[in-house]
Design a protein around this motif. Structure first.
Motif, short mmCIF file in Angstrom:
data_model
loop_
_atom_site.label_atom_id
_atom_site.label_comp_id
_atom_site.label_asym_id
_atom_site.label_seq_id
_atom_site.Cartn_x
_atom_site.Cartn_y
_atom_site.Cartn_z
N GLY A 151 31.18 53.39 -14.97
CA GLY A 151 29.90 52.21 -14.75
C GLY A 151 29.94 51.73 -13.38
N LEU A 152 31.07 51.22 -12.93
CA LEU A 152 31.12 50.55 -11.83
C LEU A 152 31.21 51.37 -10.62
CD1 LEU A 152 33.71 47.58 -12.30
CD2 LEU A 152 31.41 47.31 -12.35
N ASN A 153 31.82 52.50 -10.74
CA ASN A 153 31.74 53.52 -9.55
C ASN A 153 30.28 53.89 -9.30
OD1 ASN A 153 34.26 53.49 -8.92
ND2 ASN A 153 34.91 55.09 -10.26
N TYR A 154 29.49 54.16 -10.41
CA TYR A 154 28.06 54.74 -10.35
C TYR A 154 27.37 53.61 -9.78
CZ TYR A 154 23.13 55.75 -11.90
OH TYR A 154 21.87 55.96 -12.02
N ALA A 155 27.65 52.35 -10.29
CA ALA A 155 26.70 51.19 -9.45
C ALA A 155 26.97 50.95 -8.19
CB ALA A 155 27.10 49.90 -10.46
N HIS A 156 28.15 51.16 -7.84
CA HIS A 156 28.56 50.96 -6.50
C HIS A 156 27.94 52.12 -5.55
CE1 HIS A 156 31.23 49.67 -3.14
NE2 HIS A 156 31.69 50.91 -2.97
N ARG A 157 27.87 53.07 -6.08
CA ARG A 157 27.21 54.43 -5.30
C ARG A 157 25.90 54.09 -5.04
NH1 ARG A 157 30.49 57.68 -8.75
NH2 ARG A 157 28.50 58.46 -9.71
N LYS A 158 25.28 53.70 -6.12
CA LYS A 158 23.55 53.34 -6.00
C LYS A 158 23.47 52.11 -5.00
CE LYS A 158 22.14 56.32 -8.53
NZ LYS A 158 21.31 57.51 -7.81
N ALA A 159 24.41 51.03 -4.80
CA ALA A 159 24.21 49.92 -4.07
C ALA A 159 24.58 50.32 -2.74
CB ALA A 159 25.50 48.82 -4.57
#
Length: 506
Positions: free
Chosen positions: A109-117
């Motif tokens: 989840g955090l890696n996905y959110a980080h890529r989107k950010a």
């Protein structure tokens, strides 16, 4: 406070009706407890983590609405400040390889959110307080554009009747004022939920209170605020002062603050809900149509909406929670002690330590809270926040001597609490590989006397010694922290100081 609320104003009649409704809700809760209407044990735990958005320069980015739009997942929500997000991990049953499963879900989840950010020149940072925040970032204009935050801010400001005064004396001293609750947004935490039966609730809550100081000692990760080095875990004093509805006159009269450790051990869950009504006026007197006692009379399960909302505006470090899942009511202890970060492995290690320890302590024949004065537990919490990994805590003596003695937190954790946590995880049915891996992280922090706060402080001072200004050192420390956080090795293994940038994985 996760429920949607509509902005508006309240008159005296609204508050009177709300107070009556709160009493009805409390009566309904008392009836449900007597009638044993609550869910049976399911060994369920849950987790929420508050996050920061920062740019490649380490500075905060006020972009949560835009980032959330790109993430497009109900697992991620807004938090108080525009530079905050929150991720919610679905409830899991404690047992088996649950800790590794949690870690993998969280990393994904955090890696996905980080890529989107990253698409917006921002990134995810898990840290107790972002070191690069300044007072100009924490103003009402940077509160998230959500009705409940604006309404909460308005009501707390109105209750206080004057500016909020921040005065925190640590390594350095910070004094400033704020016209809003926005400084609270600097505090980003991990919230650990544990569903318990009413019969077990008091023991689990007491155990959680007793070990809060040990949690902070090994997990502190918030040494900086507004360019000043303060306590090793500066969230608690900041949270207390930035939400304090009491003007100075009420403070000296002994009126309790809404951010509260508590003042006594309990024997039943209803006591905490009763205290919340007795000591704290309603901030958000929003009435629902439900007749809770009528719903009970009809054999239904009441939402107790007013009680739930009011309970969410009293910021206990271990909070009682009433909820309903699949039409069945339940109680949870919400542990709100820990800061976010540094890495996913560290977060899961902190969770393993907590869940194992409260299970073991809640089942002891001579519970720790019968041998440790509550005032000592409260002092321990304060000392741990000030000194982190170097704290010395009061703890019951072993054997028949009785009384308490002062012991280094790292020795207490390694010699007494980690074996208890291991036994507690065994009792939950957690597999030995998970138990040993994550409790081993806590043991190594104690052995090396390193946690997130100590790493930040040491790295910052080395940057100062290298000729950087205060602002440059804080930014460089934040950037280095972010690099190592995304690499993912636990904080006790991090090299201290500023090195060549680490290549991010994934």
């Amino acid at each position: 406070m996760g429920e949607k609320v509509a902005a508006g104003t309240f008159d005296l009649a609204d508050r009177h009706r709300y107070r009556d409704k709160l009493r009805e809700c409390l009566t309904g809760l008392e009836r449900m407890l007597k009638e044993e209407r609550f869910d049976r044990p399911k060994n369920l735990m849950g987790m929420e983590i508050e996050l920061n958005l920062a740019g490649p320069d380490g500075l905060p980015r006020m972009l949560n609405a835009q980032v959330l739009e790109r993430i497009a997942s109900r697992d991620f929500q807004t938090e108080l400040g525009m530079f905050n997000l929150e991720v919610n991990i679905a409830p899991h049953r404690l047992g088996g390889r649950v800790l590794d499963r949690l870690a993998e879900e969280l990393r994904t989840g955090l890696n996905y959110a980080h890529r989107k950010a990253n698409e917006l020149a921002a990134g995810i940072v898990m840290i107790g307080i972002l070191p690069t925040l300044n007072d100009a970032d924490l103003v009402s204009a940077n509160l998230s554009d959500v009705d409940r935050y604006a309404l909460l801010n308005d009501q707390i400001v109105a209750a206080r009747g004057e500016h909020f005064a921040l005065d925190i004396q640590g390594v350095e001293r910070l004094t400033c004022t704020s016209t809003s609750i926005a400084p609270e947004a600097a505090c980003t935490s991990v919230q650990l939920h544990l569903q318990v039966t009413p019969a077990r609730f008091a023991d689990v809550w007491n155990a959680a209170q007793a070990v809060a100081a040990a949690q902070i000692a090994v997990g502190a990760n918030a040494p900086f605020l507004f360019g000043r080095e303060l306590w090793r875990e500066s969230r608690p004093p900041l949270f207390l002062q930035s939400t304090d509805t009491r003007p100075p006159e009420l403070q000296v009269q002994g009126v309790r603050p809404r951010t509260w450790f508590g003042e006594r051990w309990i024997s039943k869950p209803l006591e905490l809900f009763e205290e919340n009504l007795r000591y704290f006026p309603a901030l958000l007197p929003l009435l629902e149509e439900e007749d809770p006692l009528g719903v009970l009379d009809a054999g239904g399960v009441p939402r107790l909406g007013e009680l739930v909302l009011h309970n969410g505006t009293v910021y206990r470090w271990n909070r009682p929670v009433y909820g309903i899942a699949d039409g069945v009511p339940h109680l949870r202890v919400e542990n709100r002690v820990l800061p976010a970060g540094p890495t996913v492995t560290d977060v899961i290690a902190n969770a393993a330590f907590y869940y194992g320890l409260v299970r073991a302590l809640a089942e002891e024949a001579r519970p720790v809270w019968t041998r440790l004065p509550f005032e000592a537990a409260a002092r321990n919490f304060d000392v741990a926040c000030r000194h982190g990994i170097d704290a010395r805590l009061q703890w019951p003596r072993r054997g028949r001597l009785g009384g308490t003695t002062e012991v280094a937190a790292v020795n207490l954790v390694r010699d007494e609490l980690l074996p208890l946590a291991a036994a507690g995880l065994d009792a939950w049915g957690v597999e030995a590989a998970d138990r040993d891996l994550y409790l081993g992280v806590i043991e190594e922090r104690c052995r090396r006397r390193v946690n997130g706060a100590s790493w930040q402080a040491t790295t910052y001072h080395r940057a100062l010694d290298g000729g950087m200004s205060r602002e440059q050192a804080l930014a460089a420390t934040t950037k280095r922290y972010s690099e190592l956080m995304h690499r993912g090795e636990p904080v006790h293994t991090w090299p201290v100081g500023l090195r060549e940038p680490v290549v991010r994985l994934g």
